[in-house]
Motif scaffolding. Structure first.
Motif, mmCIF file in Angstrom:
data_model
loop_
_atom_site.group_PDB
_atom_site.id
_atom_site.type_symbol
_atom_site.label_atom_id
_atom_site.label_comp_id
_atom_site.label_asym_id
_atom_site.label_seq_id
_atom_site.Cartn_x
_atom_site.Cartn_y
_atom_site.Cartn_z
ATOM 1 N N ILE A 92 -147.398 5.775 -23.540
ATOM 2 C CA ILE A 92 -146.223 6.595 -23.820
ATOM 3 C C ILE A 92 -146.336 7.444 -25.091
ATOM 4 O O ILE A 92 -145.843 8.570 -25.144
ATOM 5 N N GLN A 93 -146.968 6.936 -26.121
ATOM 6 C CA GLN A 93 -146.930 7.649 -27.401
ATOM 7 C C GLN A 93 -147.631 9.009 -27.378
ATOM 8 O O GLN A 93 -147.103 9.984 -27.920
ATOM 9 N N PRO A 94 -148.805 9.135 -26.742
ATOM 10 C CA PRO A 94 -149.423 10.479 -26.669
ATOM 11 C C PRO A 94 -148.548 11.474 -25.886
ATOM 12 O O PRO A 94 -148.454 12.644 -26.250
ATOM 13 N N VAL A 95 -147.892 10.964 -24.818
ATOM 14 C CA VAL A 95 -147.029 11.844 -24.014
ATOM 15 C C VAL A 95 -145.824 12.289 -24.830
ATOM 16 O O VAL A 95 -145.433 13.461 -24.810
ATOM 17 N N ARG A 96 -145.252 11.359 -25.574
ATOM 18 C CA ARG A 96 -144.087 11.727 -26.395
ATOM 19 C C ARG A 96 -144.467 12.790 -27.424
ATOM 20 O O ARG A 96 -143.721 13.730 -27.659
ATOM 21 N N ARG A 97 -145.662 12.620 -28.057
ATOM 22 C CA ARG A 97 -146.080 13.618 -29.052
ATOM 23 C C ARG A 97 -146.231 14.996 -28.416
ATOM 24 O O ARG A 97 -145.823 16.011 -29.002
ATOM 25 N N GLN B 235 -144.033 18.263 -29.434
ATOM 26 C CA GLN B 235 -144.680 19.489 -29.884
ATOM 27 C C GLN B 235 -144.284 20.680 -29.021
ATOM 28 O O GLN B 235 -144.043 21.774 -29.536
ATOM 29 N N CYS B 236 -144.216 20.442 -27.739
ATOM 30 C CA CYS B 236 -143.867 21.521 -26.811
ATOM 31 C C CYS B 236 -142.458 22.046 -27.091
ATOM 32 O O CYS B 236 -142.246 23.256 -27.227
ATOM 33 N N ILE B 237 -141.492 21.151 -27.198
ATOM 34 C CA ILE B 237 -140.107 21.558 -27.462
ATOM 35 C C ILE B 237 -139.992 22.171 -28.847
ATOM 36 O O ILE B 237 -139.260 23.147 -29.061
ATOM 37 N N SER B 238 -140.729 21.650 -29.801
ATOM 38 C CA SER B 238 -140.689 22.189 -31.158
ATOM 39 C C SER B 238 -141.162 23.640 -31.177
ATOM 40 O O SER B 238 -140.561 24.496 -31.842
ATOM 41 N N HIS B 239 -142.233 23.944 -30.443
ATOM 42 C CA HIS B 239 -142.746 25.314 -30.398
ATOM 43 C C HIS B 239 -141.739 26.259 -29.743
ATOM 44 O O HIS B 239 -141.510 27.372 -30.232
ATOM 45 N N VAL B 240 -141.147 25.813 -28.644
ATOM 46 C CA VAL B 240 -140.153 26.657 -27.958
ATOM 47 C C VAL B 240 -138.934 26.855 -28.846
ATOM 48 O O VAL B 240 -138.373 27.952 -28.932
ATOM 49 N N LEU C 188 -141.601 26.020 -21.665
ATOM 50 C CA LEU C 188 -140.677 25.143 -20.938
ATOM 51 C C LEU C 188 -141.259 24.717 -19.596
ATOM 52 O O LEU C 188 -141.009 23.594 -19.132
ATOM 53 N N GLU C 189 -142.043 25.604 -18.973
ATOM 54 C CA GLU C 189 -142.715 25.221 -17.717
ATOM 55 C C GLU C 189 -143.725 24.105 -17.977
ATOM 56 O O GLU C 189 -143.807 23.139 -17.199
ATOM 57 N N ASP C 190 -144.478 24.243 -19.063
ATOM 58 C CA ASP C 190 -145.440 23.179 -19.415
ATOM 59 C C ASP C 190 -144.698 21.874 -19.699
ATOM 60 O O ASP C 190 -145.166 20.787 -19.314
ATOM 61 N N TYR C 191 -143.574 21.991 -20.362
ATOM 62 C CA TYR C 191 -142.781 20.800 -20.686
ATOM 63 C C TYR C 191 -142.322 20.102 -19.408
ATOM 64 O O TYR C 191 -142.406 18.869 -19.299
ATOM 65 N N HIS D 258 -133.791 12.337 -27.018
ATOM 66 C CA HIS D 258 -134.082 11.624 -25.772
ATOM 67 C C HIS D 258 -135.553 11.196 -25.703
ATOM 68 O O HIS D 258 -135.869 10.179 -25.070
ATOM 69 N N HIS D 259 -136.439 11.987 -26.296
ATOM 70 C CA HIS D 259 -137.850 11.587 -26.300
ATOM 71 C C HIS D 259 -138.013 10.225 -26.976
ATOM 72 O O HIS D 259 -138.775 9.368 -26.511
ATOM 73 N N LYS D 260 -137.288 10.016 -28.049
ATOM 74 C CA LYS D 260 -137.323 8.725 -28.752
ATOM 75 C C LYS D 260 -136.756 7.628 -27.856
ATOM 76 O O LYS D 260 -137.331 6.515 -27.778
ATOM 77 N N ASP D 261 -135.662 7.948 -27.163
ATOM 78 C CA ASP D 261 -135.045 6.963 -26.261
ATOM 79 C C ASP D 261 -135.988 6.618 -25.113
ATOM 80 O O ASP D 261 -136.060 5.456 -24.682
ATOM 81 N N ILE D 262 -136.724 7.628 -24.609
ATOM 82 C CA ILE D 262 -137.666 7.404 -23.509
ATOM 83 C C ILE D 262 -138.779 6.456 -23.960
ATOM 84 O O ILE D 262 -139.155 5.512 -23.250
ATOM 85 N N GLU D 263 -139.295 6.699 -25.163
ATOM 86 C CA GLU D 263 -140.369 5.837 -25.682
ATOM 87 C C GLU D 263 -139.891 4.396 -25.823
ATOM 88 O O GLU D 263 -140.579 3.452 -25.388
ATOM 89 N N GLN D 264 -138.702 4.213 -26.371
ATOM 90 C CA GLN D 264 -138.195 2.857 -26.577
ATOM 91 C C GLN D 264 -137.952 2.153 -25.248
ATOM 92 O O GLN D 264 -138.274 0.961 -25.095
ATOM 93 N N ALA D 265 -137.380 2.873 -24.277
ATOM 94 C CA ALA D 265 -137.128 2.276 -22.956
ATOM 95 C C ALA D 265 -138.430 1.919 -22.261
ATOM 96 O O ALA D 265 -138.542 0.872 -21.598
ATOM 97 N N PHE D 266 -139.439 2.773 -22.408
ATOM 98 C CA PHE D 266 -140.740 2.530 -21.784
ATOM 99 C C PHE D 266 -141.391 1.287 -22.366
ATOM 100 O O PHE D 266 -141.940 0.442 -21.641
#
Length: 451
Positions: A97-102, A106-111, A67-70, A19-27
């Motif tokens: 959008i790109q810095p936010v997506r990264r 990263q946040c989801i990857s760590h969790v 997850l709270e930070d996310y 969905h992060h990829k979809d959000i970036e493309q839609a934005f």
């Protein structure tokens, strides 16, 4: 944490990354409404995952904080997006959008890594027997699960019903109070399988609605249980003589809907596979019920385990049985286990009944032998449903035998006590013969045509 819950969280995290990829493309396309919709989904999924993690018996503060930070990132992006009423230029949008997506990635990857490596999995395994006398087909598996620290095992005896010959349901039976004392029982009304969603379910009743004599509760049909577990396992309540499995038993609902079917031998497995493929061809459903070669596993029967575990020394013999087994001088009479099957009642009818009378008349005055009669647990129900004309005669034979009280009448759920304390087997060919063979004691098959 339950294995299936951890699996679902990991799948949800993977979906969030998509969905992060979809959000970036839609934005970048200026489709801010789609961005908002996706952000709502992401926040709800993260909150749900956090709630599941917090319910675990151990604290996982790093994962929860991640997850709270996310969620804060998602909210901040949603607020920012709502301010854009006109489409940004492409380069401006990329810068936003790109810095936010990264950061979100990263946040989801760590969790995700934390959940994968730091949260231990635990299986919930549910056993749904219906007849206490058939519990031996599941018991050794339950014992292994009970000892495993990575398992929470529950034994949930389920109700079953007698059926009239026209198929209508009659009286309900529940045998939860007849199981061994060492087996902790959970009442079936207190275990909500759709909510608990056990990782593994074990059953020993394959019939669903195909049995003409009895049926288990509809909620516990194999077809229904399949919806509420990651793996449905069927272990037959019977073992077959010489590994010869009747064809119709290979393609009952339990074998079809189960993910795994545990059978007694490689020879039996080949029969199951052959009949399964034949069913697929005749009903044009190849692949619908899974792959037969993967479904059927020749791991042996727990019923054999029970025979080998049960001995004269570790069973309790009722006092009235002992009074018949022991002579006045303290010596022990020979105990002859007499087994009468349902099949002979159905096929031989009056001849089967006359054979019982002859056997009783022959043995009731023997001073060195005591007869232990153990009729099939469904003898009465089978007569009522399929041979009502025999019912009165059969009842009279049972009542006379019990009233005369010279032999032992065993209608308990403990088959293995009878096997252990007896010195020889006599009676009909049945799965009990296959079990008795494990003891090495003499076996004699009766001929109902000789009376």
């Amino acid at each position: 944490m339950r294995k299936y819950k951890k699996k679902k969280i990991m799948e949800d995290f993977l979906q969030l990354e998509h969905h992060h990829k979809d959000i970036e493309q839609a934005f970048l396309k200026g489709n801010y409404q789609q961005v908002q919709n996706l952000l709502v989904y992401c926040q709800e999924a993260a909150i749900e995952a956090g709630n599941v993690i917090e319910q675990d018996q151990y604290k996982h503060e790093d994962a929860v904080k991640g997850l709270e930070d996310y969620c804060e990132m998602v909210y901040a992006l949603a607020v920012k997006t709502s301010k854009y009423v006109k489409q940004l230029k492409y380069n401006e949008a990329k810068h936003v959008i790109q810095p936010v997506r990264r950061q979100m990635d990263q946040c989801i990857s760590h969790v995700k890594e934390y959940v994968k490596n730091k949260i231990e999995e635990k299986l919930e395994v549910a056993f749904f027997p219906y007849k206490a006398s058939m519990w031996d087909s599941l018991e050794s598996v339950w014992m292994a699960a009970e000892k495993d620290e990575q398992c929470d095992a529950y034994v949930v005896p389920i109700p079953y019903f007698d059926k009239h010959k026209d198929g209508t349901v009659l009286a309900m039976h529940y045998e939860g109070n007849e199981f061994p004392e060492y087996v902790p029982i959970v009442h079936w009304e207190d275990y909500h399988v759709s909510e608990r969603h056990p990782d593994i379910i074990y059953i020993h009743n394959p019939y669903d609605n195909t049995n003409k004599v009895t049926t288990v509760h509809l909620d516990f049909y194999a077809k229904e249980l399949k919806k509420h577990t990651e793996m449905l396992v069927y272990i037959p309540y019977f073992v077959c003589m010489n590994d010869s499995v009747p064809e119709h038993l290979c393609v009952q609902p339990g074998t079809m809907y189960a993910d795994k079917v545990i059978v007694q031998s490689e020879q039996a497995r080949e029969i199951y596979i052959q009949e399964f493929h034949k069913f697929e061809e005749e009903n044009h459903c190849k692949g619908y019920f899974g792959c037969a070669e993967e479904k059927f596993l020749a791991l042996g029967s727990p019923k054999y385990d029970k025979v080998l575990r049960t001995t004269k020394e570790n069973v309790q013999i009722p006092a009235d049985w002992l009074a018949k087994i022991e002579r006045p001088d303290g010596k022990r009479k020979k105990v002859l286990l007499y087994n009468t099957s349902v099949n002979n009642l159905l096929k031989e009818k009056e001849k089967a009944l006359q054979k019982m009378r002859t056997v009783f008349e022959l043995l009731k005055n023997k001073e060195d032998i005591v007869l232990l009669w153990r009729p099939h647990p469904f003898s009465k129900e089978t007569c009522e449903a399929m041979r009502p004309g025999l019912m009165e005669q059969y009842q009279e034979i049972v009542e006379t035998y019990r009233k005369e009280d010279w032999g032992i009448y065993d209608d308990t759920a403990d088959l293995h006590r009878a096997i252990a304390i007896s010195d020889a087997y006599y009676g009909d060919p049945s799965s009990l013969v296959e079990l008795y063979r494990m003891t090495g004691k003499p076996i004699m098959i009766q001929d109902v045509n000789i009376v």
